[in-house]
Each structure stands twice: as C-alpha cells, then as structure tokens.
Design an enzyme around this catalytic site. Structure first.
Site, mmCIF file in Angstrom:
data_model
loop_
_atom_site.group_PDB
_atom_site.id
_atom_site.type_symbol
_atom_site.label_atom_id
_atom_site.label_comp_id
_atom_site.label_asym_id
_atom_site.label_seq_id
_atom_site.Cartn_x
_atom_site.Cartn_y
_atom_site.Cartn_z
ATOM 1 N N GLU A 1 46.306 49.873 41.185
ATOM 2 C CA GLU A 1 46.211 48.465 40.779
ATOM 3 C C GLU A 1 47.128 48.129 39.609
ATOM 4 O OE1 GLU A 1 43.501 46.923 38.047
ATOM 5 O OE2 GLU A 1 42.163 48.656 38.139
ATOM 6 N N LYS B 1 46.082 37.467 35.609
ATOM 7 C CA LYS B 1 45.098 38.414 36.145
ATOM 8 C C LYS B 1 44.646 37.870 37.499
ATOM 9 C CE LYS B 1 40.432 40.149 35.313
ATOM 10 N NZ LYS B 1 39.266 40.123 34.416
ATOM 11 N N VAL C 1 40.988 45.101 41.061
ATOM 12 C CA VAL C 1 40.548 46.000 42.132
ATOM 13 C C VAL C 1 40.396 45.227 43.446
ATOM 14 C CG1 VAL C 1 38.592 47.392 42.947
ATOM 15 C CG2 VAL C 1 39.452 47.670 40.604
ATOM 16 N N ASP D 1 27.978 36.013 36.136
ATOM 17 C CA ASP D 1 29.244 36.746 36.103
ATOM 18 C C ASP D 1 29.121 38.045 36.901
ATOM 19 O OD1 ASP D 1 31.680 37.890 35.636
ATOM 20 O OD2 ASP D 1 31.604 37.726 33.460
ATOM 21 N N ALA E 1 34.329 39.748 41.480
ATOM 22 C CA ALA E 1 34.735 39.607 42.884
ATOM 23 C C ALA E 1 35.076 40.969 43.497
ATOM 24 C CB ALA E 1 35.938 38.669 42.987
ATOM 25 N N ASP E 2 35.245 41.994 42.653
ATOM 26 C CA ASP E 2 35.472 43.346 43.182
ATOM 27 C C ASP E 2 34.340 43.759 44.133
ATOM 28 O OD1 ASP E 2 37.654 43.462 41.480
ATOM 29 O OD2 ASP E 2 36.781 44.950 40.115
ATOM 30 N N LYS F 1 31.527 50.800 33.861
ATOM 31 C CA LYS F 1 31.297 50.862 32.424
ATOM 32 C C LYS F 1 29.969 50.252 32.043
ATOM 33 C CE LYS F 1 35.079 48.952 31.687
ATOM 34 N NZ LYS F 1 35.503 49.355 32.969
HETATM 35 N N1 PSU Z 1 37.746 48.120 34.159
HETATM 36 C C1 PSU Z 1 38.569 48.868 33.384
HETATM 37 N N2 PSU Z 1 39.861 48.529 33.255
HETATM 38 C C2 PSU Z 1 40.373 47.451 33.911
HETATM 39 C C3 PSU Z 1 39.491 46.680 34.740
HETATM 40 C C4 PSU Z 1 38.206 47.047 34.832
HETATM 41 O O1 PSU Z 1 38.125 49.834 32.792
HETATM 42 O O2 PSU Z 1 41.568 47.177 33.757
HETATM 43 C C5 PSU Z 1 40.067 45.525 35.505
HETATM 44 C C6 PSU Z 1 40.185 45.897 36.991
HETATM 45 O O3 PSU Z 1 41.395 45.382 37.484
HETATM 46 C C7 PSU Z 1 39.014 45.184 37.626
HETATM 47 C C8 PSU Z 1 38.931 43.952 36.754
HETATM 48 O O4 PSU Z 1 39.194 44.869 38.969
HETATM 49 O O5 PSU Z 1 39.182 44.416 35.445
HETATM 50 C C9 PSU Z 1 37.583 43.284 36.840
HETATM 51 O O6 PSU Z 1 37.642 42.065 36.182
HETATM 52 P P1 PSU Z 1 36.396 41.060 36.294
HETATM 53 O O7 PSU Z 1 35.303 41.781 35.573
HETATM 54 O O8 PSU Z 1 36.859 39.814 35.601
HETATM 55 O O9 PSU Z 1 36.110 40.900 37.734
HETATM 56 MN MN MN Z 2 33.839 38.101 35.954
#
Ligand code: PSU
Ligand code: MN
Length: 307
Positions: free
Chosen positions: A28, A89, A109, A141, A144-145, A162
């Site tokens: 990614e 992003k 992701v 929240d 979308a992954d 995490k």
């Molecule tokens: N977790 C990490 N490093 C990252 C991400 C997640 O430890 O860089 C990134 C990944 O690309 C993941 C995105 O798909 O954050 C998720 O963002 P959101 O929570 O806004 O969906």
């Molecule tokens: Mn989000």
C-alpha cells in the site's frame, strides 16, 4: 475489453509476472504518504520491496498517480509519494474523484485491495488495517478497510489491529462481513506494536501453504471477499505493553481535545504515538511491515504453485 483497463497502469515487471503466473505481492501507499514521516517512509517502502524480491515474489506498490491506478512504482514515484504534499489519502470513496481529476492518491488498505483485485494480484502486505475505532458507537468511525475485506478477493497480511481501535468490535465486524481472521503461528490476535492481545483469532494456521489453500478454497466456493492474516510482530521488536498503551491513551485524549475527526484520525494518532514514544513506535512499525512482507511473499509463492 473491460472498461477499467484504461485506468490501470502496471509496471512492465508486474505485468510480466502476472502474465506468467509468477507470485506478486501488493503493497500500500498511504503508509508512505500519511503513515510514516520522511525519509523513513521512503526507505521502508524500498526495503519492503527488496524483502519481497528476496522471498521470490515481485513487489507491486500501489498508488494513484496523475489519475492512473498504478501497480508497480519506480523509485522516483515512491520518492514523490514520500515527500509531496498534494497526495490525497485514498479510500474507496476517494478513487473516482482522484482518477477523474488526474490527481495523486496514497491508497489505504481498502483502496489497495481494489486496485490489486483489478490488476489480478491476490496477496497484499501492509502494517496494520483500519478497524472499528474506540467510541464508534457514537462517532460511527469504522474504517472502509473492513467493508473491503468483506467483498474483495485479496489476502491481506497485517500485524493485527492497533489498540487505537476497539479490537473486540473490529473482530465482530469482520465476523459479520464473513472475513476469516487467521493467526499466523499464533492463536492470539496480535495488537500491532505487541504480539498478543486479550482476543483470539478465528483460527491458528502454521504455514503459508495452508493459508494459500484456505483462500483458494474460499474463492473456489464463490465465498467472495478477503482473508485476513494476522502476523505477530517479532518478539525482539515488540513494545512494552504498558508504555505503548499509555502512549495510545494520551494520543487518543489529545485527538479528542483537538477535535480530530474522520480520515485525519489515524495519521494523527500514528504521528503522536511516535512522538510520545520518542520514535520507538516507528521502529516497531517498520519491523512489523518487513515481517508481513516476508510472510505475504511466502503465501504468494504457494498460491502460484497451486494454480
Ligand atoms: N495503520 C497503520 N499505518 C497506516 C494505516 C493504518 O499502522 O498507515 C493506514 C492504512 O493505509 C489503513 C488506513 O488502510 O490507515 C486506515 O485509515 P482509516 O482508519 O481512516 O480508515
Ligand atoms: Mn475512519
């Protein structure tokens, strides 16, 4: 010809490997554009590609550049993603805008899964996936992954989720969407910076060959969607749970005070946790990505053998 082909741009190396049925691993790019600071982001991206090669697969780093969905980047393109400030992003909802407007995007992701699937790549290595955020019962929240894992046919190798997320709710969501959560040589769900958590994976699986067979079986049965492989951070890089959990709590408090929301949340937390731990979390993050790239490559090799 399928309509999506005109938006897709494979590097010659990735194109040849796919044509010949050789193993390919997607990587990614949000981790480059928004997940790590420069120059660690660019150094890591290059090192990860080398690890994939060392394990007998071809790396395909995925991003959107000048509106093209790219699989396989040049060194200059990786450098650009690592430094430029015009990189969006990119999650599923962002792709149409970025492509139609000819913009640049670092793919999350979920978005990387979409491009990988269009290109015909079955295995993808990342650091951590997005999930159900703590407090999602009021903020809604949910990354979308998770939706993408529910519908797009790609094996995603990560180091678990995490603790900035609600791990229990993330597992519930994955269950609802029919995503198998496999523990690579572990029964405990890894928590990214630490190798274990209080949660269990669905199944412990000990070899890349078995993981490839489970995914192949899923798709043979028309059970569309992803398979999530959770691979614990190697013990020597695992962080002290107390230290990292305190850092996470502090970062979450700060995010609340500063009113950080939506797509800014994950990058904000990652960067604050890095500062609070004086860079230790970044070192761990880099090592777990390397470890995931190695396992993903082994899975891609097995998948290619079976085909
Ligand atoms: N977790 C990490 N490093 C990252 C991400 C997640 O430890 O860089 C990134 C990944 O690309 C993941 C995105 O798909 O954050 C998720 O963002 P959101 O929570 O806004 O969906
Ligand atoms: Mn989000």
């Amino acid at each position: 010809m399928e309509k999506f082909v005109k938006y897709l741009e494979l590097s010659p190396e990735v194109e040849a490997a796919l044509k010949e049925g050789r193993p390919v691993v997607a990587l990614e790019s949000t981790i480059i554009s928004h997940g790590m600071p420069y120059p660690a982001n660019v150094d890591t991206a290059r090192a990860v590609e080398q690890i994939v090669r060392d394990h007998g697969a071809v790396p395909a780093t995925i991003a959107i550049l000048n509106g093209k969905l790219k699989a396989g980047l040049t060194d200059e393109e990786i450098e650009y993603l690592g430094q430029a400030t015009d990189v969006i992003k990119a999650s599923r909802r962002d792709i149409p805008y970025i492509v139609a407007q000819g913009r640049n995007g670092g793919t999350t992701v979920g978005a990387t899964m979409i491009v990988a699937a269009l290109a015909g790549i079955k295995v993808f290595a990342t650091g951590g996936i997005g999930g159900v955020h703590r407090g999602a019962e009021t903020t809604m929240d949910i990354s979308a992954d998770l939706e993408e894992l529910g519908k797009t046919d790609v094996i995603v190798v990560c180091a678990g989720a995490k603790a900035i997320l609600d791990l229990g709710l993330t597992l519930e969501y994955l269950e609802t969407r029919g995503v198998p959560v496999l523990g690579y040589q572990t029964a405990s769900l890894p928590a990214f910076y630490t190798s274990t958590s209080e949660f269990k994976v669905d199944y412990r699986v000990d070899s890349a060959r078995e993981i490839a067979a489970i995914a192949q079986t899923k798709w043979d049965l028309n059970l569309s969607g992803g398979v999530l492989v959770t691979n614990p951070i190697p013990a020597e890089y695992s962080m002290d749970p107390e230290l990292i959990n305190q850092a996470i709590e502090n970062a979450l408090d700060e995010a609340k005070v500063q009113g950080i929301q939506g797509k800014e949340t994950t990058p904000f937390l990652l960067s604050r946790i890095k500062e609070i731990t004086k860079g230790k979390s970044l070192d761990s993050n880099i090592q777990l990505v390397y470890n995931n790239a190695a396992v993903a490559s082994d899975i891609a090799v097995e998948l290619a053998k079976a085909e």
